[in-house]
Design an enzyme around this catalytic site. Sequence first.
Site, PDB file in Angstrom:
ATOM      1  N   ASP A 156      -1.048 -12.494   1.882  1.00  0.00           N
ATOM      2  CA  ASP A 156      -1.660 -11.441   2.712  1.00  0.00           C
ATOM      3  C   ASP A 156      -1.859 -12.052   4.104  1.00  0.00           C
ATOM      4  OD1 ASP A 156      -2.909  -9.262   3.679  1.00  0.00           O
ATOM      5  OD2 ASP A 156      -4.514  -9.182   2.198  1.00  0.00           O
ATOM      6  N   ASP A 207       2.334   1.999   3.348  1.00  0.00           N
ATOM      7  CA  ASP A 207       3.267   1.034   3.949  1.00  0.00           C
ATOM      8  C   ASP A 207       4.700   1.463   3.685  1.00  0.00           C
ATOM      9  OD1 ASP A 207       1.059  -0.652   4.373  1.00  0.00           O
ATOM     10  OD2 ASP A 207       1.418  -1.722   2.480  1.00  0.00           O
ATOM     11  N   HIS A 250     -11.244 -14.138   3.017  1.00  0.00           N
ATOM     12  CA  HIS A 250     -12.444 -13.386   2.631  1.00  0.00           C
ATOM     13  C   HIS A 250     -13.499 -14.339   2.056  1.00  0.00           C
ATOM     14  CE1 HIS A 250      -9.894  -9.461   1.977  1.00  0.00           C
ATOM     15  NE2 HIS A 250      -9.782  -9.969   3.182  1.00  0.00           N
ATOM     16  N   ASP A 276      -6.094 -14.051   8.816  1.00  0.00           N
ATOM     17  CA  ASP A 276      -4.938 -13.901   7.919  1.00  0.00           C
ATOM     18  C   ASP A 276      -3.766 -14.810   8.269  1.00  0.00           C
ATOM     19  OD1 ASP A 276      -5.990 -11.956   6.169  1.00  0.00           O
ATOM     20  OD2 ASP A 276      -5.397 -10.304   7.483  1.00  0.00           O
ATOM     21  N   ASP A 295     -11.162 -12.046  10.127  1.00  0.00           N
ATOM     22  CA  ASP A 295     -10.079 -12.228   9.176  1.00  0.00           C
ATOM     23  C   ASP A 295      -8.766 -12.465   9.926  1.00  0.00           C
ATOM     24  OD1 ASP A 295      -8.967 -12.196   6.679  1.00  0.00           O
ATOM     25  OD2 ASP A 295      -9.174 -10.039   6.352  1.00  0.00           O
ATOM     26  N   HIS A 351       0.893  -1.170   0.000  1.00  0.00           N
ATOM     27  CA  HIS A 351       0.000   0.000   0.000  1.00  0.00           C
ATOM     28  C   HIS A 351       0.924   1.211   0.000  1.00  0.00           C
ATOM     29  CE1 HIS A 351      -2.574  -2.900   2.264  1.00  0.00           C
ATOM     30  NE2 HIS A 351      -3.594  -2.247   1.757  1.00  0.00           N
ATOM     31  N   GLU A 400     -10.910  -6.500  -4.806  1.00  0.00           N
ATOM     32  CA  GLU A 400     -10.698  -7.601  -3.852  1.00  0.00           C
ATOM     33  C   GLU A 400     -11.967  -7.815  -3.024  1.00  0.00           C
ATOM     34  OE1 GLU A 400      -6.909  -7.737  -1.770  1.00  0.00           O
ATOM     35  OE2 GLU A 400      -7.896  -8.631  -0.039  1.00  0.00           O
ATOM     36  N   ASP A 430      -4.991 -13.619  -2.857  1.00  0.00           N
ATOM     37  CA  ASP A 430      -4.328 -13.363  -1.572  1.00  0.00           C
ATOM     38  C   ASP A 430      -4.398 -14.656  -0.782  1.00  0.00           C
ATOM     39  OD1 ASP A 430      -3.638 -10.797  -2.127  1.00  0.00           O
ATOM     40  OD2 ASP A 430      -4.858  -9.864  -0.566  1.00  0.00           O
TER      41      ASP A 430
HETATM   42  C1  XUL Z   1      -7.920  -6.633   4.056  1.00  0.00           C
HETATM   43  C2  XUL Z   1      -7.046  -7.048   2.961  1.00  0.00           C
HETATM   44  C3  XUL Z   1      -6.113  -6.022   2.442  1.00  0.00           C
HETATM   45  C4  XUL Z   1      -6.004  -5.975   0.951  1.00  0.00           C
HETATM   46  C5  XUL Z   1      -5.182  -4.819   0.447  1.00  0.00           C
HETATM   47  O1  XUL Z   1      -8.713  -7.641   4.557  1.00  0.00           O
HETATM   48  O2  XUL Z   1      -7.047  -8.181   2.528  1.00  0.00           O
HETATM   49  O3  XUL Z   1      -4.874  -6.306   3.013  1.00  0.00           O
HETATM   50  O4  XUL Z   1      -5.435  -7.139   0.472  1.00  0.00           O
HETATM   51  O5  XUL Z   1      -5.695  -3.597   0.813  1.00  0.00           O
HETATM   52 CO    CO Z   2      -6.060  -9.090   0.932  1.00  0.00          CO
END
Ligand code: XUL
Ligand code: CO
Length: 446
Positions: free
Chosen positions: A341, A106, A273, A311, A309, A103, A234, A298
């Site tokens: 991600d 970042d 997601h 991750d 989430d 991003h 996304e 991702d």
């Molecule tokens: C949020 C997510 C973000 C996007 C990029 O859930 O996945 O990290 O991948 O903005």
């Molecule tokens: Co993402």
Amino acid sequence: MSEFFSTVREPIAYEGPESDNPLAFRWYDADRMVGDRTMAEHLRMAVCYWHSFNWPGNDVFGEGTFDRPWLDPALDPMVAARAKMEAAFEFFEKLRIPYFCFHDHDVSPPGASFAQETANLMTLAEEMAGHMERTGVGLLWGTARLFGHPRFMAGAATNPDPAVFARAAAQVKNCLEVTHQLGGENYVLWGGREGYETLLNTDLGREFDQLGRFLTMVVEHKHAIGFTGTILLEPKPQEPTKHQYDYDSQTCYAFLQRYGLENEVKVNIEVNHATLSGHDFQHEIAVAAACGILGSVDANRGDDRLGWDTDQFPNSVEQMSLAVYEILRAGGFSTGGFNFDTKLRRMSTRREDLFHAHIGGMDTMARSLLVAHQMLSDGVLESYRSQRYQGWGTGLGSEILDGTGPGVSLASLHELVAAEELDPQPVSGRQEELENLVNRYIDRVR
Ligand code: XUL
Ligand code: CO
């Protein structure tokens, strides 16, 4: 340059499935040919800058736990950004990862004004180009952070205030241009706060049109600057807002069609997601492929019992094999790839933990690729599928699809059924047999 990850002396090497070295790949052998491409070319894996380098390991209840010295607020933000960049590229190089994603915020501090924000990004992007040149690491995608600042609390493109839309547009223009300059292969728009908390204060139809207009402007600007990468939405069903507009692949496709963008924009599907939206990851991939909007992935995973989430790093070969199968079946990635991600758990506090996490994720993807490729090239599942649908290729099936003969209308089909007393018999779907087949491939692949 002083080393940050000093306990990892050598770049991570492939040692094969029998290796017990925790800092070696057991499955990811970058140059190994799998069909007509190498593993690296198939998987196109990327490290994400945000969770790996820009997140201190905090959560809603606790402070950061990670050793990320550049996140010290006492540092000059540009000095901190440079230290972070050095560490990030040291990591990419030692991990031998071919790509990264970022991003804007970042890699570059927003600063006190928009002018400062723009200047910081342009300066640091140029320095990043130097790191990319030196290490050979490429940019899979860039994206703008349109959800952190309080101005975006009620959305960016879908904000009730057009000045917020304008500010978001300006930020995306910068980030899209930087992504283009750095040779990025895609540009991602995750609808951070494009959604709502309550309908009591929300005009849904108006917000859809705002989002459609925003995306149209992004696509127009992409063409204006000659960016040949792919624009990706996304999907995510909720979090941070109660309801996010880009709910899942099928919702995104309907949205793109409504605004005439279905040939311009694809999707970046995230595993966690997908599961939050109540679907299997494999389902999201298959829907996107069927609609012609499969872009990138991702790669992470959620937790079966947690509805948010998390991750986590992917470690299920079964889950990933089925998804990679759908990707290969659709012809593989073009500009897309697998971006991790992913977040370490807050207790994984050694610097080295970032390596262990990514090595596990990369090995999971590599092994899944081998399984998926073998299943596809043996054609077993495909022959089951084509046998199952064979009636649609000829005779009545094609007449229904083409609208000819007895397939012209409900009335003509009624006539046919009445005249011939059509009484089709159930045919087994053979699900368990197919599940066993997948497990056999997972056991056998080497
Ligand atoms: C949020 C997510 C973000 C996007 C990029 O859930 O996945 O990290 O991948 O903005
Ligand atoms: Co993402």
